[in-house]
Design a protein around this motif. Structure first.
Motif, PDB file in Angstrom:
ATOM      1  N   GLN A 291      23.466  51.976  53.457  1.00 25.71           N
ATOM      2  CA  GLN A 291      24.685  52.165  52.688  1.00 25.71           C
ATOM      3  C   GLN A 291      24.342  52.746  51.322  1.00 25.71           C
ATOM      4  N   PRO A 292      25.319  53.372  50.677  1.00 20.63           N
ATOM      5  CA  PRO A 292      25.114  53.795  49.290  1.00 20.63           C
ATOM      6  C   PRO A 292      25.284  52.618  48.339  1.00 20.63           C
TER       7      PRO A 292
ATOM      8  N   TRP B 105      20.862  54.391  49.212  1.00 17.41           N
ATOM      9  CA  TRP B 105      20.824  55.572  48.358  1.00 17.41           C
ATOM     10  C   TRP B 105      21.920  55.458  47.305  1.00 17.41           C
TER      11      TRP B 105
ATOM     12  N   ASP C 282      16.723  56.067  48.512  1.00 16.27           N
ATOM     13  CA  ASP C 282      17.202  57.363  48.048  1.00 16.27           C
ATOM     14  C   ASP C 282      16.378  58.548  48.543  1.00 16.27           C
TER      15      ASP C 282
ATOM     16  N   GLU D 112      25.111  56.491  45.309  1.00 15.53           N
ATOM     17  CA  GLU D 112      26.309  57.276  45.611  1.00 15.53           C
ATOM     18  C   GLU D 112      26.590  58.343  44.555  1.00 15.53           C
TER      19      GLU D 112
ATOM     20  N   HIS E 194      22.975  61.620  48.369  1.00 13.76           N
ATOM     21  CA  HIS E 194      24.319  61.306  48.860  1.00 13.76           C
ATOM     22  C   HIS E 194      25.170  62.573  48.972  1.00 13.76           C
TER      23      HIS E 194
END
Length: 301
Positions: free
Chosen positions: A272-273, A246, A134, A248, A253
């Motif tokens: 990817q989130p 991270w 993140d 979403e 994001h």
């Protein structure tokens, strides 16, 4: 007792890493070495929901960064170099070396991920695989700051104010700072174990903790940006496999494109989130393990 309960199966260590600076770290497990690094305003116990699984696959080293938790909290200096990510990364390298680990993988969140970024840039030969949670690069985030980001990450601009203003306000009610900062994110306080919240509050109330935390942020608004600009100007990149994840539901994001930002700095990047907000290890531990564990074991493509 809260920390010992949460980190059951690991043993506490205190390791000298610099002149007069010792880091507190939890150590245990079996297998190749994995360094876990926490963020703000937290401590090493953020990883408590991952430790039982990870310890079956890795020898875990889980420190408190300088200025945080039960690690030493040296005074800052004029250019904040004492809390530069370069200095903090060197702490972690020496910690791992003192414990017998010349090469290791890293899983890091928030402030710890910024230290891990510098560790990978400055000491890439030591880092086998890297997971960052993140964040986008500090320089990218400052250069792309807009009103939405500034409102959501107000603490970035509060903590860098000259001492002792932010220190004095935090020290007046450390519990309120922890509660308001962490509870103000997308998930509120519901995801956090009460024992972990008590530990974060206990540690932030320790002498020097507010100052160390502020110096961490002051460094990132100054000397750390100089170091990242030098990396960019010199074309320096990270060569080890990098996984970026991270939330979403989080600010990173919404305001940035983390995968693309890290692809500018590393040769082998995927990401990817995840279905959560900022505090991934506590909000979505299983989702994190599902993606990060195969990567750290070298099983993911």
């Amino acid at each position: 007792m809260n920390a010992a309960e949460l980190m059951a199966g690991l043993s506490p260590h205190r390791v000298s890493v610099d002149d007069g600076v010792e880091l507190h770290a939890w150590v245990g497990g079996q297998g190749p070495a994995l360094l876990l690094v926490h963020g703000h305003p937290q401590t090493s116990v953020i990883w408590h929901r991952l430790v039982p699984t990870l310890a079956r696959h890795f020898t875990l080293v889980v420190p408190d960064l300088r200025g945080y938790g039960d690690s030493c909290k040296p005074a800052g200096d004029a250019d904040h170099a004492n809390y530069s990510k370069r200095r903090m990364a060197r702490d972690l390298l020496r910690l791992m070396q003192q414990l017998g680990h010349e090469r290791f993988s890293v899983l890091a969140h928030d402030r710890g991920a910024r230290v891990a970024h510098r560790l990978a840039m400055d000491h890439g030969q030591a880092v086998q695989r890297l997971v960052l949670l993140d964040i986008a690069p500090t320089l990218s985030m400052y250069e792309q700051t807009n009103q939405d980001f500034a409102r959501a990450y107000w603490h970035w601009f509060f903590l860098i104010q000259p001492a002792p203003l932010p220190e004095r306000l935090i020290e007046a009610d450390a519990a309120a700072y922890v509660r308001d900062v962490m509870g103000g994110r997308s998930a509120g306080l519901a995801p956090f174990d009460p024992r972990a919240l008590e530990e974060y509050t206990r540690c932030l109330a320790l002498p020097g903790a507010a100052h160390g935390m502020c110096e961490d942020y002051r460094a990132s608004a100054g000397i750390d940006l100089e170091h990242e600009r030098q990396d960019r100007d010199q074309g320096r990149r990270m060569a080890m496999p990098l996984l970026v994840l991270w939330g979403e539901q989080g600010v990173v994001h919404r305001c940035f494109q983390p995968l693309q930002e890290w692809q500018r700095l590393a040769d082998d990047v995927r990401g990817q989130p995840l279905p959560c907000g900022h505090y991934i290890a506590e909000e979505a531990p299983q989702a994190l393990l599902d993606v990060a564990l195969p990567f750290l074991q070298g099983k993911s493509a």
